[in-house]
Design a protein around this motif. Structure first.
Motif, mmCIF file in Angstrom:
data_model
loop_
_atom_site.group_PDB
_atom_site.id
_atom_site.type_symbol
_atom_site.label_atom_id
_atom_site.label_comp_id
_atom_site.label_asym_id
_atom_site.label_seq_id
_atom_site.Cartn_x
_atom_site.Cartn_y
_atom_site.Cartn_z
ATOM 1 N N ASP A 233 0.819 -1.210 0.000
ATOM 2 C CA ASP A 233 0.000 0.000 0.000
ATOM 3 C C ASP A 233 0.852 1.258 0.000
ATOM 4 O O ASP A 233 0.474 2.285 -0.574
ATOM 5 N N SER A 236 1.706 2.144 -3.579
ATOM 6 C CA SER A 236 0.660 2.014 -4.584
ATOM 7 C C SER A 236 -0.025 3.347 -4.861
ATOM 8 O O SER A 236 -0.250 4.153 -3.956
ATOM 9 N N PRO A 239 -3.956 2.281 -3.115
ATOM 10 C CA PRO A 239 -3.773 1.284 -2.053
ATOM 11 C C PRO A 239 -5.104 0.634 -1.646
ATOM 12 O O PRO A 239 -6.077 1.326 -1.354
ATOM 13 N N GLN A 240 -5.127 -0.697 -1.638
ATOM 14 C CA GLN A 240 -6.355 -1.421 -1.325
ATOM 15 C C GLN A 240 -6.137 -2.561 -0.334
ATOM 16 O O GLN A 240 -7.097 -3.213 0.073
ATOM 17 N N ASN A 241 -4.889 -2.795 0.063
ATOM 18 C CA ASN A 241 -4.622 -3.922 0.959
ATOM 19 C C ASN A 241 -5.251 -3.742 2.336
ATOM 20 O O ASN A 241 -5.649 -4.722 2.979
ATOM 21 N N ARG A 242 -5.354 -2.504 2.795
ATOM 22 C CA ARG A 242 -5.864 -2.255 4.148
ATOM 23 C C ARG A 242 -7.263 -2.841 4.328
ATOM 24 O O ARG A 242 -7.582 -3.400 5.380
ATOM 25 N N GLU A 287 3.337 -4.809 5.496
ATOM 26 C CA GLU A 287 1.945 -5.186 5.311
ATOM 27 C C GLU A 287 1.422 -5.982 6.508
ATOM 28 O O GLU A 287 0.297 -5.777 6.957
#
Length: 293
Positions: A233, A236, A239-242, A287
């Protein structure tokens, strides 16, 4: 396989099964299929001792391997036991095995190819277009119908935010409607993640999206999380991992999350500008700290 090349027999492909279901038709799910039948055939190759069988043969059970040759048994596994192939993104190292093997399917018994809408649309537009490959699917121009395309539901407006009340976030992550039954004893839910950026001529760069899948055993309620290729993220542009980590944290806190499968393609010395949408150990730790928080 677990690699992205350069050897075509070792690229990404995983088979998942509920341990509460017997080995039978439609009990396996494939997550990606850069390698497909060749990977299964390698797993089923004869053991060194003529009197022994390979661990994969032993696990499958002799009653489910009706043929003598590994090739015939591999074809049986991928055609009969695999219910659906779920693609995280349309890069060839996650798709090529399925495309090459699509000629062994039939109109009477088509194989289901599933993914987030833009992933499936990309396969139809760029692969099953009668140029790169015949249109084996059930959509588009001159469809042959050996592959049934399926798009997972996804609500783009459901994004976790720091300003949202906790109850709203929990309601989102507990939304059972977003799970779909994908094989005997298995449900699945898809999330988008970013896998680097692409540049279109004359256009601004945009994020290239991959997927993360939660797979849930229907009987036990236990889940595993499998990422496709993914970037951190912190680097990025989208960011979409969160959002995925927040969902995973809810499940972990309730003792429902059993395992996480995530890529880490580069060594620690790889510079940030050369990650190409992947992780290295420092960014993987970053992460996981987000997950822990």
């Amino acid at each position: 396989g677990t690699s992205g090349g350069p050897f075509e027999f070792g690229v990404s492909g995983y088979l998942i099964k509920s341990n509460t279901e017997p080995w039978a038709k439609d009990t396996l799910v494939a997550i990606d299929a850069g390698t497909y039948m060749s990977g299964v055939m390698q797993a089923l190759r004869p053991a060194t001792s003529p009197s022994a069988i390979s661990p994969a043969q032993q696990q499958l059970g002799t009653g489910l391997l009706p043929y003598v040759s590994p090739l015939s048994n591999a074809a049986y596994v991928v055609r009969e036991l695999v219910s659906t192939v779920c693609i995280t993104h349309a890069h060839l190292d996650h798709l090529a095995g399925f495309v090459i093997n699509s000629g062994c399917f039939s109109v009477e018994n088509p194989k289901k190819l599933a993914g987030l809408p833009w992933v499936v649309d990309g396969v139809l537009k760029h692969i099953f277009n009668n140029v790169i490959w015949p249109n084996m699917s059930n959509e588009g121009d001159d469809p042959i119908g050996m592959v049934t395309l399926h798009r997972f539901g996804y609500s783009a407006d459901k994004i976790a935010d720091d300003d949202e009340p906790v109850g709203v976030i929990e309601d989102y992550f507990d939304d059972e409607d977003d799970y779909e039954t994908i094989a005997n004893g298995l449900d699945i839910r898809a999330y988008p993640v970013s896998h680097g950026c692409v540049h279109d001529t004359g256009k601004a760069p945009k994020a290239y999206e991959s997927s993360a899948y939660f797979l849930r055993d229907k009987n036990s309620g236990k889940e595993i999380l499998i990422f496709g290729d993914v970037e951190p993220d912190s680097v990025s542009m989208d960011p979409q991992n969160r959002t995925v980590w927040m969902a995973a944290a809810q499940k972990f806190g309730r003792n429902k999350l059993s395992a996480i499968f995530i890529e880490c393609s580069y060594a620690s010395i790889q510079p940030e500008h050369s990650l190409f949408g992947h992780l290295s150990p420092p960014y993987l730790i970053q992460e996981l700290k987000m997950f822990a928080s």
